[in-house]
Design a protein around this motif. Structure first.
Motif, short mmCIF file in Angstrom:
data_model
loop_
_atom_site.label_atom_id
_atom_site.label_comp_id
_atom_site.label_asym_id
_atom_site.label_seq_id
_atom_site.Cartn_x
_atom_site.Cartn_y
_atom_site.Cartn_z
N LYS A 10 -54.65 -7.51 -16.13
CA LYS A 10 -53.93 -6.45 -15.43
C LYS A 10 -52.92 -5.86 -16.42
O LYS A 10 -52.24 -6.59 -17.13
N VAL A 57 -50.56 -14.64 -10.77
CA VAL A 57 -51.52 -13.53 -10.89
C VAL A 57 -52.59 -13.85 -11.93
O VAL A 57 -53.77 -13.58 -11.77
N VAL A 60 -52.14 -11.11 -17.94
CA VAL A 60 -51.73 -9.70 -17.87
C VAL A 60 -51.48 -9.20 -19.29
O VAL A 60 -51.34 -9.99 -20.22
N ASP A 90 -51.97 -0.70 -14.38
CA ASP A 90 -52.17 -1.20 -13.01
C ASP A 90 -50.87 -1.18 -12.23
O ASP A 90 -50.85 -0.93 -11.05
N ILE A 164 -45.53 -9.39 -9.28
CA ILE A 164 -46.55 -10.29 -8.72
C ILE A 164 -46.98 -9.77 -7.35
O ILE A 164 -48.17 -9.69 -7.04
N LYS A 165 -45.99 -9.39 -6.53
CA LYS A 165 -46.30 -8.91 -5.17
C LYS A 165 -47.23 -7.69 -5.24
O LYS A 165 -48.23 -7.61 -4.55
N LEU A 167 -49.18 -6.68 -7.78
CA LEU A 167 -50.48 -7.00 -8.39
C LEU A 167 -51.37 -7.76 -7.41
O LEU A 167 -52.58 -7.55 -7.37
N GLU A 168 -50.78 -8.64 -6.62
CA GLU A 168 -51.59 -9.38 -5.65
C GLU A 168 -52.16 -8.43 -4.59
O GLU A 168 -53.28 -8.58 -4.15
N ASP A 171 -55.05 -6.33 -6.14
CA ASP A 171 -56.14 -7.06 -6.77
C ASP A 171 -57.45 -6.90 -6.00
O ASP A 171 -57.86 -7.75 -5.25
#
Ligand code: SF4
Length: 395
Positions: A10, A57, A60, A90, A164-165, A167-168, A171
């Motif tokens: 990512k 995640v 990255v 991303d 992280i929030k 990207l999750e 995803d």
């Protein structure tokens, strides 16, 4: 972790004006000194990138870009490069100097980020010297502002958590093969060993499909096209055959109709891009006429041989289909032209070396300008008359 290709990581990119503290912030996220940090404006020239593991995640790529208000001679060029990075990002971090925020620069950048559908976090950096009123104004303007200081480390953990929030949530990358074949299923991978095959190794798309089979508990059998017939006699209940695009026609003739067939390129078109758009694009091949202009876009540099898929095979097949000469232009590497209006068709490679966001943004640019785009695997399947078979149940 260090061996994960960048295309599978990512991409988190940091944007902002010169001297807003982007490089220091990148170092804090990394937990090491990587970007060159100095008080002299415009220290970051080309984008600087560094791979890291962002738990939970995963792998990255962190990218530090040149300042958006770069006043130096090369500034325009640097800003262009910075905007190129945006198209493959991303999640973006926009850094404002909280002691004197440049809202105009942020508003201009935000238009671009929204255009390419890039989620972003706004960071008010240098918060240790920030005027409280300015910080409140910033928060009124953007609800998700995070105040950071690379001197006191305030906000760095909050920033990582926010990344992280996002990207999750974002995803949505498909597995290459895991959703096409059941657990414990059987896949035969056909890899012709001809003059195109690199000596002593498999190419990245083949390796990645094997890895995806292993990740999903799918049994994979790797054979050359010359041994495929015997392999099918050895094996019972094969769920799917995946072949190199160049052997599509031959493999299709060997394979009984009841066994599903696709290609490595089509699996990648599905995972890395937009298979529907590529199929829609390839149907426009029917409207091509001699002398039309075609762009072949390859995302990495490699030696060109007499059997090269993008330089030789596809042009030859396409000219035969159209019944005359076509004008081919080639773009190699990470850049994709802005002036795509001059092309009647764009043919993209399998994109194994670039990330999904890059391909989706290229597809989007083509859609916006109504220029048909397809990829190697899809056009080869079309030109050899097996598009339906190779994309059946994949869309
Ligand atoms: S040209 Fe495209 S498909 Fe071929 S190896 Fe490079 S990135 Fe992968």
């Amino acid at each position: 972790m260090n061996n994960t290709p960048n295309s599978n990581r990512k991409h988190i990119a940091i944007f902002g004006n010169t001297n807003s503290g982007k490089s220091s912030l990148m170092n804090k996220i990394l937990g090491q000194e990587m970007s060159l940090v100095s008080d002299v404006e415009g220290t970051t020239t080309d984008p600087v990138q560094k791979a890291m593991e962002l738990i939970p995640v995963g792998p990255v790529l962190l990218i530090d870009t040149a300042g958006l208000e770069d006043k130096s001679e090369l500034g325009k060029l640097r800003i262009e490069k910075t905007m190129e990075v945006l198209k493959k990002t991303d999640v973006a971090i926009f850094v404002l100097d909280a002691s004197s925020p440049d809202f105009e620069a942020f508003d201009r950048w935000k238009i671009e980020a929204l255009k390419y559908n890039i989620p972003f976090v706004v960071v008010a950096n240098k918060s240790e010297v920030a005027n409280k009123e300015i910080v409140e104004t910033l928060k009124d303007k953007n609800s998700n502002v995070i105040c950071t200081s690379t001197v006191t480390d305030i906000g760095i953990d909050d920033l990582k958590e926010e990344l992280i929030k996002i990207l999750e949530k974002e995803d949505d990358e498909k597995s290459l093969i895991g959703d096409l074949v059941p657990y414990n299923g059987k896949v035969v991978l056909v890899v012709p060993i001809d003059s195109e095959a690199p000596k002593g190794r498999l190419i990245l798309p083949q390796v990645q499909v094997i890895r995806d089979c292993l990740d999903n508990g799918i049994k994979s059998y790797v054979v050359r096209d010359t041994e495929l017939k015997e392999a099918l006699e050895d094996l019972k209940n094969v769920d799917l055959v995946v072949t190199d695009s160049q052997a599509f026609k031959k493999v299709s003739q060997i394979l009984p109709e009841n066994i599903r067939l696709t290609s490595f390129s089509i699996l990648f078109a599905r995972q890395k891009g937009d298979l529907n758009a590529f199929i829609e694009g390839v149907n426009k091949v029917r409207n091509l006429r001699p002398n039309d202009t075609i762009l072949i876009s390859e995302s990495c540099t490699h030696n060109v041989s007499h059997e090269d898929i993008g330089r030789v095979k596809i042009p030859k097949l396409l000219e035969k289909y159209v019944g005359g000469k076509l004008n081919f232009e080639f773009r190699v590497g990470h850049d994709f032209p802005e002036d795509i209006e001059k092309y009647d068709l764009i043919i993209h490679c399998g994109a194994c070396m670039i990330n999904r966001k890059t391909v989706l943004n290229r597809v989007k640019s083509c859609n916006d300008k109504q220029i048909p785009i397809t990829n190697y695997g899809v056009i080869l399947a079309f030109l050899t008359g097996i598009l339906d078979r190779s994309t059946d149940n994949l869309i």
